[in-house]
Design a protein around this motif. Structure first.
Motif, PDB file in Angstrom:
ATOM      1  N   VAL A  92       0.864  -1.190   0.000  1.00 47.44           N
ATOM      2  CA  VAL A  92       0.000   0.000   0.000  1.00 47.44           C
ATOM      3  C   VAL A  92       0.895   1.234   0.000  1.00 47.44           C
ATOM      4  O   VAL A  92       2.085   1.160   0.307  1.00 47.44           O
ATOM      5  CB  VAL A  92      -0.957   0.039   1.210  1.00 47.44           C
ATOM      6  CG1 VAL A  92      -1.930  -1.118   1.173  1.00 47.44           C
ATOM      7  CG2 VAL A  92      -0.194   0.061   2.529  1.00 47.44           C
ATOM      8  N   SER A  93       0.307   2.357  -0.332  1.00 41.00           N
ATOM      9  CA  SER A  93       1.015   3.635  -0.386  1.00 41.00           C
ATOM     10  C   SER A  93       1.898   3.860   0.837  1.00 41.00           C
ATOM     11  O   SER A  93       1.498   3.610   1.968  1.00 41.00           O
ATOM     12  CB  SER A  93      -0.020   4.761  -0.494  1.00 41.00           C
ATOM     13  OG  SER A  93       0.507   5.989  -0.041  1.00 41.00           O
ATOM     14  N   ASN A 104       2.693   6.618   2.108  1.00 41.30           N
ATOM     15  CA  ASN A 104       2.066   7.626   2.973  1.00 41.30           C
ATOM     16  C   ASN A 104       1.116   6.953   3.962  1.00 41.30           C
ATOM     17  O   ASN A 104       1.063   7.308   5.136  1.00 41.30           O
ATOM     18  CB  ASN A 104       1.282   8.645   2.136  1.00 41.30           C
ATOM     19  CG  ASN A 104       2.194   9.512   1.291  1.00 41.30           C
ATOM     20  OD1 ASN A 104       3.333   9.776   1.666  1.00 41.30           O
ATOM     21  ND2 ASN A 104       1.699   9.956   0.146  1.00 41.30           N
ATOM     22  N   ARG A 147       3.296   0.127  -4.395  1.00 39.87           N
ATOM     23  CA  ARG A 147       2.619   0.792  -3.280  1.00 39.87           C
ATOM     24  C   ARG A 147       1.484   1.685  -3.793  1.00 39.87           C
ATOM     25  O   ARG A 147       1.610   2.914  -3.832  1.00 39.87           O
ATOM     26  CB  ARG A 147       3.613   1.638  -2.486  1.00 39.87           C
ATOM     27  CG  ARG A 147       4.603   0.837  -1.654  1.00 39.87           C
ATOM     28  CD  ARG A 147       5.534   1.801  -0.947  1.00 39.87           C
ATOM     29  NE  ARG A 147       6.419   1.136   0.003  1.00 39.87           N
ATOM     30  CZ  ARG A 147       7.447   1.742   0.598  1.00 39.87           C
ATOM     31  NH1 ARG A 147       7.707   3.018   0.327  1.00 39.87           N
ATOM     32  NH2 ARG A 147       8.214   1.083   1.450  1.00 39.87           N
ATOM     33  N   PRO A 148       0.366   1.090  -4.184  1.00 37.16           N
ATOM     34  CA  PRO A 148      -0.748   1.901  -4.681  1.00 37.16           C
ATOM     35  C   PRO A 148      -1.513   2.576  -3.558  1.00 37.16           C
ATOM     36  O   PRO A 148      -1.640   2.045  -2.458  1.00 37.16           O
ATOM     37  CB  PRO A 148      -1.634   0.874  -5.400  1.00 37.16           C
ATOM     38  CG  PRO A 148      -1.365  -0.410  -4.670  1.00 37.16           C
ATOM     39  CD  PRO A 148       0.084  -0.355  -4.261  1.00 37.16           C
ATOM     40  N   THR A 149      -2.051   3.752  -3.858  1.00 40.74           N
ATOM     41  CA  THR A 149      -2.956   4.426  -2.943  1.00 40.74           C
ATOM     42  C   THR A 149      -4.356   3.852  -3.141  1.00 40.74           C
ATOM     43  O   THR A 149      -4.508   2.728  -3.630  1.00 40.74           O
ATOM     44  CB  THR A 149      -2.906   5.958  -3.131  1.00 40.74           C
ATOM     45  OG1 THR A 149      -3.686   6.575  -2.111  1.00 40.74           O
ATOM     46  CG2 THR A 149      -3.402   6.374  -4.501  1.00 40.74           C
ATOM     47  N   SER A 161      -4.941  10.732  -4.875  1.00 44.60           N
ATOM     48  CA  SER A 161      -4.513  10.337  -6.225  1.00 44.60           C
ATOM     49  C   SER A 161      -5.088   8.956  -6.560  1.00 44.60           C
ATOM     50  O   SER A 161      -4.353   7.981  -6.752  1.00 44.60           O
ATOM     51  CB  SER A 161      -2.989  10.307  -6.327  1.00 44.60           C
ATOM     52  OG  SER A 161      -2.440  11.575  -6.053  1.00 44.60           O
ATOM     53  N   GLU A 169       5.851   4.041  -5.609  1.00 45.75           N
ATOM     54  CA  GLU A 169       4.647   4.695  -5.107  1.00 45.75           C
ATOM     55  C   GLU A 169       3.710   4.914  -6.295  1.00 45.75           C
ATOM     56  O   GLU A 169       4.117   5.500  -7.304  1.00 45.75           O
ATOM     57  CB  GLU A 169       4.981   6.026  -4.441  1.00 45.75           C
ATOM     58  CG  GLU A 169       5.936   5.925  -3.261  1.00 45.75           C
ATOM     59  CD  GLU A 169       5.320   5.235  -2.046  1.00 45.75           C
ATOM     60  OE1 GLU A 169       4.075   5.157  -1.967  1.00 45.75           O
ATOM     61  OE2 GLU A 169       6.082   4.766  -1.185  1.00 45.75           O
ATOM     62  N   GLY A 212      -0.063   6.156  -7.878  1.00 43.98           N
ATOM     63  CA  GLY A 212      -1.337   6.856  -7.832  1.00 43.98           C
ATOM     64  C   GLY A 212      -1.819   7.059  -9.247  1.00 43.98           C
ATOM     65  O   GLY A 212      -1.197   6.610 -10.206  1.00 43.98           O
ATOM     66  N   ASP A 249      -4.370  11.469   0.189  1.00 43.39           N
ATOM     67  CA  ASP A 249      -3.083  10.847  -0.142  1.00 43.39           C
ATOM     68  C   ASP A 249      -2.738  11.211  -1.584  1.00 43.39           C
ATOM     69  O   ASP A 249      -3.322  10.673  -2.522  1.00 43.39           O
ATOM     70  CB  ASP A 249      -3.153   9.324   0.020  1.00 43.39           C
ATOM     71  CG  ASP A 249      -1.799   8.661  -0.209  1.00 43.39           C
ATOM     72  OD1 ASP A 249      -0.775   9.363  -0.136  1.00 43.39           O
ATOM     73  OD2 ASP A 249      -1.773   7.436  -0.448  1.00 43.39           O
ATOM     74  N   ILE A 275       0.063  11.513  -4.683  1.00 41.07           N
ATOM     75  CA  ILE A 275       1.310  10.933  -5.183  1.00 41.07           C
ATOM     76  C   ILE A 275       1.606  11.546  -6.549  1.00 41.07           C
ATOM     77  O   ILE A 275       0.785  11.449  -7.468  1.00 41.07           O
ATOM     78  CB  ILE A 275       1.201   9.399  -5.289  1.00 41.07           C
ATOM     79  CG1 ILE A 275       0.955   8.784  -3.904  1.00 41.07           C
ATOM     80  CG2 ILE A 275       2.462   8.808  -5.921  1.00 41.07           C
ATOM     81  CD1 ILE A 275       0.660   7.304  -3.925  1.00 41.07           C
TER      82      ILE A 275
END
Length: 295
Positions: free
Chosen positions: A114-115, A117, A148-150, A181, A207, A209, A267, A269
């Motif tokens: 995961v993201s 952030n 690491r997707p948001t 994002s 990262e 988004g 969040d 990106i």
């Protein structure tokens, strides 16, 4: 041979579709309880099915045998299978899969996390597991890509989470002013494919988004414009979301409450450079909105 774990899930299936379209051989780790229709789809795509489970370490060895790469997507957050927990699936199951891939001498490992952030700000069993698995993978000696997707467009802008576009109703977490994002799960599948061959994805955490950052209010306005009618908005203040988290009686409730807090806080990106490095066509929220509103 590429092993896909989580192949019967929405994201995993999209990855398998892309592997098939690219003419790549793939193996799908499926459970005995997996949906027979989804198994048939995987067979029609040309996939080799191997029965296994993240909670069964022996089966992971069978699945990884001869695999040159592993792509893994599962999480227990929406599972109704007995014994599926963040501890058994997201933590120990994923760690055992890394160990099996290393023992099988897999050349590349793609893990959907995961993201960053969200990992920094969140406090819940899912994020704790994701961070621990990332650490285990980075120390494993296997060449890796961590995605690491948001927040996923198709999940967070769906009736399941209160965005009932068909009935012009939207649940807004927090003030609705902080930007997100949103990323399409189709783009996450695209990046998983790119990770297999693009040197920019090797031994790194990407990262991810979408191509634009939008507030929840801006998203609602977009849907209102496309639908040609106003949406009824229900706001859930951050204080109420924090109270839900504090009152959670199990890890899933705690994690979901923390995720809604993440949506409230936003969040963003920056993706312009990443989209330039990878052959991925950005999918905008408006594209999704038009598709679901016309279906």
């Amino acid at each position: 041979m590429i092993l896909v774990v989580g192949a019967t899930g929405v994201l995993g299936m999209e990855i398998c579709r892309r592997l098939a379209a690219a003419g790549k051989s793939f193996r799908a780790l499926v459970r005995s309880t997996s949906d027979p229709v989804k198994k048939d789809v995987l067979k029609e795509l040309g996939g080799e099915l191997v029965e296994g489970d993240l909670k069964d370490t022996t089966s992971l060895g069978r699945g990884c045998r001869g695999a040159t790469a592993v792509i893994t997507t599962p999480t227990a957050i929406g599972s109704r299978q007995e014994g599926d927990t963040f501890d058994s699936v997201d933590l120990h199951g994923q760690m055992h899969l890394i160990d099996a891939a290393r023992a099988a001498k897999a050349a590349h490992y793609v893990f959907v996390s995961v993201s960053g952030n969200l990992l920094k700000r969140g406090e819940n069993p899912l994020f704790d597991a994701k961070q621990a698995v990332e650490n285990h993978l980075q120390q494993s000696g296997v060449a890796y890509t961590i995605l690491r997707p948001t927040l996923f467009t198709e999940i967070w802008l769906s009736p399941h989470l209160g965005f009932d576009f068909a009935n012009a109703k939207a649940t807004i977490y927090g003030s609705g002013q902080n930007k997100i994002s949103y990323i399409s799960l189709h783009n996450v599948a695209d990046f998983a494919m790119e990770a297999l061959s693009n040197p920019a994805a090797r031994t790194t955490a990407l990262e991810l988004g979408g191509p634009e950052a939008l507030s929840q209010i801006e998203v609602v306005r977009m849907f209102e414009e496309i639908a040609g009618r106003p949406f009824e908005k229900q706001f859930i203040p951050e204080e109420a979301l924090r109270a839900r988290k504090a009152a959670a009686t199990n890890p899933v409730e705690q994690t979901f409450a923390d995720l809604t807090l993440a949506a409230a806080r936003g969040d963003t990106i920056e993706m312009s450079e990443t989209f330039q490095k990878f052959s991925v066509r950005p999918r905008r929220v408006r594209e999704y909105a038009k598709a679901v509103m016309s279906s």
